[in-house]
Structure formats: C-alpha cells, structure tokens
Design a protein around this motif. Structure first.
Motif, mmCIF file in Angstrom:
data_model
loop_
_atom_site.group_PDB
_atom_site.id
_atom_site.type_symbol
_atom_site.label_atom_id
_atom_site.label_comp_id
_atom_site.label_asym_id
_atom_site.label_seq_id
_atom_site.Cartn_x
_atom_site.Cartn_y
_atom_site.Cartn_z
ATOM 1 N N ASP A 1 27.193 -5.362 -56.059
ATOM 2 C CA ASP A 1 27.625 -6.793 -56.066
ATOM 3 C C ASP A 1 26.651 -7.660 -55.740
ATOM 4 O OD1 ASP A 1 29.313 -8.935 -56.006
ATOM 5 O OD2 ASP A 1 30.704 -8.334 -54.540
ATOM 6 N N ASP A 2 25.798 -7.855 -56.605
ATOM 7 C CA ASP A 2 24.850 -9.071 -56.450
ATOM 8 C C ASP A 2 25.115 -10.374 -56.334
ATOM 9 O OD1 ASP A 2 23.130 -6.627 -56.427
ATOM 10 O OD2 ASP A 2 21.816 -7.489 -57.761
ATOM 11 N N ALA A 3 25.972 -10.847 -57.208
ATOM 12 C CA ALA A 3 26.840 -11.943 -57.295
ATOM 13 C C ALA A 3 27.426 -12.308 -55.773
ATOM 14 C CB ALA A 3 27.652 -12.121 -58.298
ATOM 15 N N PRO B 1 14.782 -9.415 -56.461
ATOM 16 C CA PRO B 1 14.468 -8.356 -55.689
ATOM 17 C C PRO B 1 13.374 -7.554 -55.815
ATOM 18 C CG PRO B 1 16.672 -8.275 -57.202
ATOM 19 C CD PRO B 1 15.780 -9.591 -57.563
ATOM 20 N N GLY B 2 12.806 -6.878 -54.785
ATOM 21 C CA GLY B 2 11.725 -6.237 -54.877
ATOM 22 C C GLY B 2 11.559 -5.297 -56.013
ATOM 23 N N ASN B 3 12.588 -4.604 -56.338
ATOM 24 C CA ASN B 3 12.386 -3.746 -57.811
ATOM 25 C C ASN B 3 12.531 -4.381 -58.808
ATOM 26 O OD1 ASN B 3 15.246 -4.247 -58.009
ATOM 27 N ND2 ASN B 3 15.829 -2.437 -57.260
ATOM 28 N N GLY B 4 12.846 -5.891 -58.818
ATOM 29 C CA GLY B 4 12.921 -6.538 -59.874
ATOM 30 C C GLY B 4 14.273 -6.689 -60.885
ATOM 31 N N VAL B 5 15.238 -5.905 -60.329
ATOM 32 C CA VAL B 5 16.251 -5.817 -60.979
ATOM 33 C C VAL B 5 17.754 -6.243 -60.161
ATOM 34 C CG1 VAL B 5 17.609 -4.242 -62.184
ATOM 35 C CG2 VAL B 5 15.581 -3.727 -62.274
ATOM 36 N N ARG B 6 17.882 -5.394 -59.051
ATOM 37 C CA ARG B 6 19.172 -5.598 -58.375
ATOM 38 C C ARG B 6 18.902 -5.525 -56.998
ATOM 39 N NH1 ARG B 6 23.278 -1.423 -61.089
ATOM 40 N NH2 ARG B 6 24.644 -2.750 -59.638
ATOM 41 N N TYR C 1 20.084 -0.248 -52.344
ATOM 42 C CA TYR C 1 20.119 -0.535 -50.929
ATOM 43 C C TYR C 1 21.450 -1.664 -50.713
ATOM 44 C CZ TYR C 1 15.534 1.196 -50.829
ATOM 45 O OH TYR C 1 14.424 2.126 -50.865
ATOM 46 N N PRO C 2 22.377 -1.039 -50.404
ATOM 47 C CA PRO C 2 23.619 -2.073 -50.185
ATOM 48 C C PRO C 2 23.237 -2.538 -48.787
ATOM 49 C CG PRO C 2 24.434 0.506 -50.452
ATOM 50 C CD PRO C 2 23.076 0.513 -50.333
#
Length: 90
Positions: A7-9, A49-54, A59-60
C-alpha cells in the motif's frame, strides 16, 4: 499506529500527513534482528524507493509515534530489536 503492506499510496499519504512521526522498516516475515527506525522525514523512507519500484512490498512499514513502535516490537515480536537509522539518527 498503522501498518502498510503493498500500500504505497497509503504509506506515502501517512508520511506526508505525519512529518514528526516515525517509520519502522521491517522484513515481510518479521525478523527479530531487522527493524530499522526512521523519522518520517528521512530520505530513506520517502521519495523514490531504494529499489526504484515500491516502498511497502518487500519491506512493510509500521508507522506511528516512537513509543508506539517500541511497544509494538516489545509486545509482538519475540526478541525484537530496533536499530536506529544512521541517516536521521533516531
């Protein structure tokens, strides 16, 4: 206190609304030795994000006040240890 998984948003809305709050970064399967505490305004938990995506997939995040997060780890995770972020010095 709120938990964010996939739930990034919702997570980013919480961070924006709670700049004085704290974010606990955790593994998907909580590992007692891997809880990293950040201030909500830390660059490691907002922006891109560090991984560029989510943010909340691998990592919750558990978000709230520092005392809430410390109590959650103490009460919910056997042998849980919180480590402070070296960037925001929590």
């Amino acid at each position: 206190m709120q938990h964010f998984t996939n739930d990034d948003a919702g997570y980013l809305a919480w961070v924006a609304a709670n700049p004085a709050g704290h974010v606990l970064n955790a593994n998907r399967d909580p590992d007692p030795s891997h809880f990293r505490l950040h201030r909500a305004d830390c660059r490691y938990v907002q922006g891109t994000p560090g991984n560029g995506v989510r943010w909340t997939h691998l990592y919750p995040k558990v978000c709230g006040t520092r005392p809430e997060l410390e109590a959650w780890v103490r009460d919910e995770v056997t042998d849980g240890q919180i480590h402070g972020c070296s960037n925001c010095r929590t």
